[in-house]
Design a protein around this motif. Structure first.
Motif, PDB file in Angstrom:
ATOM      1  N   GLN B   1      57.427  39.249 109.522  1.00 53.73           N
ATOM      2  CA  GLN B   1      58.512  38.833 108.645  1.00 53.73           C
ATOM      3  C   GLN B   1      59.275  40.072 108.171  1.00 53.73           C
ATOM      4  OE1 GLN B   1      57.235  36.499 105.325  1.00 53.73           O
ATOM      5  NE2 GLN B   1      59.269  36.272 104.471  1.00 53.73           N
ATOM      6  N   VAL B   2      60.570  40.043 108.297  1.00 54.86           N
ATOM      7  CA  VAL B   2      61.368  41.215 107.944  1.00 54.86           C
ATOM      8  C   VAL B   2      61.316  41.453 106.440  1.00 54.86           C
ATOM      9  CG1 VAL B   2      63.534  39.959 107.577  1.00 54.86           C
ATOM     10  CG2 VAL B   2      63.579  42.339 108.308  1.00 54.86           C
ATOM     11  N   GLN B   3      61.280  42.716 106.054  1.00 53.66           N
ATOM     12  CA  GLN B   3      61.349  43.108 104.647  1.00 53.66           C
ATOM     13  C   GLN B   3      62.443  44.143 104.490  1.00 53.66           C
ATOM     14  OE1 GLN B   3      57.308  44.284 103.566  1.00 53.66           O
ATOM     15  NE2 GLN B   3      56.915  42.206 102.813  1.00 53.66           N
ATOM     16  N   LEU B   4      63.162  44.067 103.385  1.00 51.64           N
ATOM     17  CA  LEU B   4      64.250  44.983 103.112  1.00 51.64           C
ATOM     18  C   LEU B   4      64.026  45.650 101.758  1.00 51.64           C
ATOM     19  CD1 LEU B   4      65.727  41.989 104.178  1.00 51.64           C
ATOM     20  CD2 LEU B   4      67.353  43.750 104.797  1.00 51.64           C
ATOM     21  N   GLN B   5      64.319  46.936 101.690  1.00 52.36           N
ATOM     22  CA  GLN B   5      64.100  47.692 100.469  1.00 52.36           C
ATOM     23  C   GLN B   5      65.275  48.604 100.198  1.00 52.36           C
ATOM     24  OE1 GLN B   5      61.222  47.776  98.154  1.00 52.36           O
ATOM     25  NE2 GLN B   5      62.933  48.738  97.083  1.00 52.36           N
ATOM     26  N   GLU B   6      65.932  48.384  99.065  1.00 52.63           N
ATOM     27  CA  GLU B   6      67.052  49.223  98.669  1.00 52.63           C
ATOM     28  C   GLU B   6      66.543  50.501  97.996  1.00 52.63           C
ATOM     29  OE1 GLU B   6      67.950  44.830  98.048  1.00 52.63           O
ATOM     30  OE2 GLU B   6      66.403  46.252  97.396  1.00 52.63           O
ATOM     31  N   GLY B   8      68.179  54.452  96.221  1.00 50.64           N
ATOM     32  CA  GLY B   8      69.322  55.277  95.879  1.00 50.64           C
ATOM     33  C   GLY B   8      69.348  55.578  94.394  1.00 50.64           C
ATOM     34  N   PRO B   9      70.281  56.414  93.966  1.00 46.40           N
ATOM     35  CA  PRO B   9      70.363  56.780  92.552  1.00 46.40           C
ATOM     36  C   PRO B   9      70.609  55.580  91.652  1.00 46.40           C
ATOM     37  CG  PRO B   9      71.730  58.218  93.901  1.00 46.40           C
ATOM     38  CD  PRO B   9      71.288  57.101  94.781  1.00 46.40           C
ATOM     39  N   GLY B  10      69.938  55.561  90.519  1.00 49.18           N
ATOM     40  CA  GLY B  10      70.128  54.470  89.573  1.00 49.18           C
ATOM     41  C   GLY B  10      71.269  54.723  88.601  1.00 49.18           C
ATOM     42  N   LEU B  11      71.750  55.951  88.599  1.00 52.42           N
ATOM     43  CA  LEU B  11      72.838  56.326  87.689  1.00 52.42           C
ATOM     44  C   LEU B  11      73.883  57.126  88.460  1.00 52.42           C
ATOM     45  CD1 LEU B  11      73.883  56.434  84.735  1.00 52.42           C
ATOM     46  CD2 LEU B  11      72.604  58.570  84.480  1.00 52.42           C
ATOM     47  N   VAL B  12      75.128  56.686  88.350  1.00 53.41           N
ATOM     48  CA  VAL B  12      76.240  57.359  89.026  1.00 53.41           C
ATOM     49  C   VAL B  12      77.344  57.592  87.994  1.00 53.41           C
ATOM     50  CG1 VAL B  12      77.920  57.235  90.908  1.00 53.41           C
ATOM     51  CG2 VAL B  12      75.659  56.194  91.193  1.00 53.41           C
ATOM     52  N   LYS B  13      77.970  58.730  88.068  1.00 56.15           N
ATOM     53  CA  LYS B  13      79.053  59.050  87.121  1.00 56.15           C
ATOM     54  C   LYS B  13      80.365  58.388  87.557  1.00 56.15           C
ATOM     55  CE  LYS B  13      77.511  63.473  85.215  1.00 56.15           C
ATOM     56  NZ  LYS B  13      76.114  63.083  85.232  1.00 56.15           N
ATOM     57  N   PRO B  14      81.182  58.030  86.595  1.00 59.02           N
ATOM     58  CA  PRO B  14      82.495  57.456  86.926  1.00 59.02           C
ATOM     59  C   PRO B  14      83.276  58.385  87.842  1.00 59.02           C
ATOM     60  CG  PRO B  14      82.029  57.186  84.594  1.00 59.02           C
ATOM     61  CD  PRO B  14      80.933  58.041  85.138  1.00 59.02           C
ATOM     62  N   SER B  15      83.996  57.782  88.770  1.00 60.38           N
ATOM     63  CA  SER B  15      84.848  58.433  89.775  1.00 60.38           C
ATOM     64  C   SER B  15      84.047  58.975  90.966  1.00 60.38           C
ATOM     65  CB  SER B  15      85.690  59.568  89.177  1.00 60.38           C
ATOM     66  OG  SER B  15      84.944  60.758  89.014  1.00 60.38           O
ATOM     67  N   GLN B  16      82.719  58.981  90.853  1.00 59.10           N
ATOM     68  CA  GLN B  16      81.918  59.468  91.972  1.00 59.10           C
ATOM     69  C   GLN B  16      81.648  58.346  92.982  1.00 59.10           C
ATOM     70  OE1 GLN B  16      78.450  61.538  90.422  1.00 59.10           O
ATOM     71  NE2 GLN B  16      79.676  63.365  89.957  1.00 59.10           N
ATOM     72  N   THR B  17      80.870  58.683  94.015  1.00 57.32           N
ATOM     73  CA  THR B  17      80.554  57.726  95.070  1.00 57.32           C
ATOM     74  C   THR B  17      79.129  57.217  94.932  1.00 57.32           C
ATOM     75  OG1 THR B  17      82.144  58.655  96.630  1.00 57.32           O
ATOM     76  CG2 THR B  17      80.331  57.375  97.560  1.00 57.32           C
ATOM     77  N   LEU B  18      79.002  55.906  94.916  1.00 61.43           N
ATOM     78  CA  LEU B  18      77.694  55.247  94.887  1.00 61.43           C
ATOM     79  C   LEU B  18      77.178  55.174  96.322  1.00 61.43           C
ATOM     80  CD1 LEU B  18      77.094  51.791  93.128  1.00 61.43           C
ATOM     81  CD2 LEU B  18      76.367  52.183  95.470  1.00 61.43           C
ATOM     82  N   SER B  19      75.951  55.621  96.519  1.00 64.20           N
ATOM     83  CA  SER B  19      75.365  55.592  97.867  1.00 64.20           C
ATOM     84  C   SER B  19      73.996  54.926  97.813  1.00 64.20           C
ATOM     85  CB  SER B  19      75.225  57.005  98.421  1.00 64.20           C
ATOM     86  OG  SER B  19      76.498  57.604  98.598  1.00 64.20           O
ATOM     87  N   LEU B  20      73.822  53.881  98.596  1.00 65.16           N
ATOM     88  CA  LEU B  20      72.550  53.169  98.670  1.00 65.16           C
ATOM     89  C   LEU B  20      72.125  53.001 100.119  1.00 65.16           C
ATOM     90  CD1 LEU B  20      73.121  50.291  96.076  1.00 65.16           C
ATOM     91  CD2 LEU B  20      71.785  52.374  95.746  1.00 65.16           C
ATOM     92  N   THR B  21      70.819  52.953 100.311  1.00 62.19           N
ATOM     93  CA  THR B  21      70.249  52.749 101.637  1.00 62.19           C
ATOM     94  C   THR B  21      69.330  51.537 101.600  1.00 62.19           C
ATOM     95  OG1 THR B  21      70.368  55.091 102.217  1.00 62.19           O
ATOM     96  CG2 THR B  21      68.777  53.736 103.412  1.00 62.19           C
ATOM     97  N   CYS B  22      69.344  50.776 102.668  1.00 68.03           N
ATOM     98  CA  CYS B  22      68.435  49.641 102.826  1.00 68.03           C
ATOM     99  C   CYS B  22      67.523  49.922 104.015  1.00 68.03           C
ATOM    100  CB  CYS B  22      69.223  48.369 103.061  1.00 68.03           C
ATOM    101  SG  CYS B  22      68.196  46.877 103.207  1.00 68.03           S
ATOM    102  N   SER B  23      66.241  50.036 103.732  1.00 65.29           N
ATOM    103  CA  SER B  23      65.258  50.271 104.782  1.00 65.29           C
ATOM    104  C   SER B  23      64.696  48.938 105.255  1.00 65.29           C
ATOM    105  CB  SER B  23      64.122  51.160 104.263  1.00 65.29           C
ATOM    106  OG  SER B  23      64.637  52.415 103.871  1.00 65.29           O
ATOM    107  N   VAL B  24      64.678  48.771 106.551  1.00 65.28           N
ATOM    108  CA  VAL B  24      64.239  47.520 107.157  1.00 65.28           C
ATOM    109  C   VAL B  24      62.870  47.715 107.804  1.00 65.28           C
ATOM    110  CG1 VAL B  24      64.798  45.746 108.865  1.00 65.28           C
ATOM    111  CG2 VAL B  24      66.636  46.884 107.587  1.00 65.28           C
ATOM    112  N   SER B  25      61.937  46.843 107.495  1.00 70.46           N
ATOM    113  CA  SER B  25      60.618  46.876 108.127  1.00 70.46           C
ATOM    114  C   SER B  25      60.283  45.485 108.639  1.00 70.46           C
ATOM    115  CB  SER B  25      59.554  47.356 107.139  1.00 70.46           C
ATOM    116  OG  SER B  25      59.510  46.511 106.006  1.00 70.46           O
ATOM    117  N   GLY B  26      59.369  45.437 109.603  1.00 69.45           N
ATOM    118  CA  GLY B  26      58.978  44.148 110.165  1.00 69.45           C
ATOM    119  C   GLY B  26      59.930  43.667 111.238  1.00 69.45           C
ATOM    120  N   GLY B  27      60.815  44.538 111.674  1.00 78.76           N
ATOM    121  CA  GLY B  27      61.757  44.175 112.717  1.00 78.76           C
ATOM    122  C   GLY B  27      62.723  45.310 112.954  1.00 78.76           C
ATOM    123  N   SER B  28      63.302  45.341 114.137  1.00 71.74           N
ATOM    124  CA  SER B  28      64.231  46.413 114.470  1.00 71.74           C
ATOM    125  C   SER B  28      65.647  46.031 114.069  1.00 71.74           C
ATOM    126  CB  SER B  28      64.198  46.710 115.972  1.00 71.74           C
ATOM    127  OG  SER B  28      65.231  47.609 116.310  1.00 71.74           O
TER     128      SER B  28
END
Lengths: 112, 119
Positions: B1-6, B8-28
């Motif tokens: 069964q596929v699992q997904l996990q987000e 990334g930083p929990g705090l970002v300053k205004p005007s900056q760039t929010l960057s998040l990653t989702c790691s996938v397991s249990g499938g390609s």
């Protein structure tokens, strides 16, 4: 964007009693392929949403048969035949006939 | 069964760039037939679909965010990512990643990660 409107905002239900949630879309969700792209999700407290129903009336794998979906065009209903304590949370409808995908505002179900 | 996990930083300053990653397991992530979405939920507000990417690399974005969003996939790491530029307090939300297919466009969800935009 297609607007999804859910009613009621909240429900308080006695265990074992039925519950019904309405979802209305601003445009028909019937596609030219004959399918209607309406989904129901439940977000239990502290959890991410989980899929209950897809294409109006198809229960997702593992979803108890006390959950049923019905409707067509722009009017849809989710029914719980006998509410159990584990059914508490926020229920959302969602459409995918048109991008962007859009969700209803949610209906909170609590146990009396 | 596929699992997904987000992640990334929990705090970002205004005007900056929010960057998040989702790691996938249990499938390609390279398996054909799937699409990979980002969805967010501001506190007390409805869920908002941000956009999705297919394994082919093609993307669809919510027009309300399109000018600021980039979704990409890294098959070597079995991950996909979200970048949201020029953030403001209105971008504060729980961000979810998800997987869908041609039948169920949003099926499996990650547990979500709270991102707060604040100086």
């Amino acid at each position: 964007d297609i607007v999804m409107t859910q009613t009621p905002l909240s429900l308080s239900v006695t265990p074992g009693q039925p519950a019904s949630i309405s979802c209305k879309s601003s445009q028909s969700l019937l596609n030219s392929d004959g399918k209607t792209y309406l989904y129901w999700y439940l977000q239990k407290p502290g959890q991410s949403p989980q899929l209950l129903i897809y294409e109006v009336s198809n229960r997702f794998s593992g979803v108890p048969d006390r959950f049923s979906g019905s409707g067509s065009g722009t009017d849809f209903t989710l029914k719980i035949s006998r509410v159990e304590a584990e059914d508490v949370g926020v229920y959302y409808c969602m459409q995918s006939i048109q991008l962007p995908l859009t969700f209803g505002g949610g209906t909170t179900v609590e146990i009396k | 069964q596929v699992q997904l996990q987000e992640s990334g930083p929990g705090l970002v300053k205004p005007s900056q760039t929010l960057s998040l990653t989702c790691s996938v397991s249990g499938g390609s992530i390279s398996s054909g037939g799937y699409n990979w979405s980002w969805i967010r939920q501001p506190a007390g507000k409805r869920l908002e679909w941000i956009g999705r990417i297919y394994t082919s690399g093609s993307t669809n974005y919510n027009p309300s965010l399109k000018s600021r969003v980039t979704i990409s996939v890294d098959t070597s790491k079995n991950q996909f990512s979200l970048k949201l530029s020029s953030v403001t307090a209105a971008d504060t939300a729980v961000y979810y990643c998800s997987r869908g297919d041609s039948v169920v466009v949003v099926a499996a969800w990650g547990q979500g990660t709270l991102v707060t935009v604040s100086s």
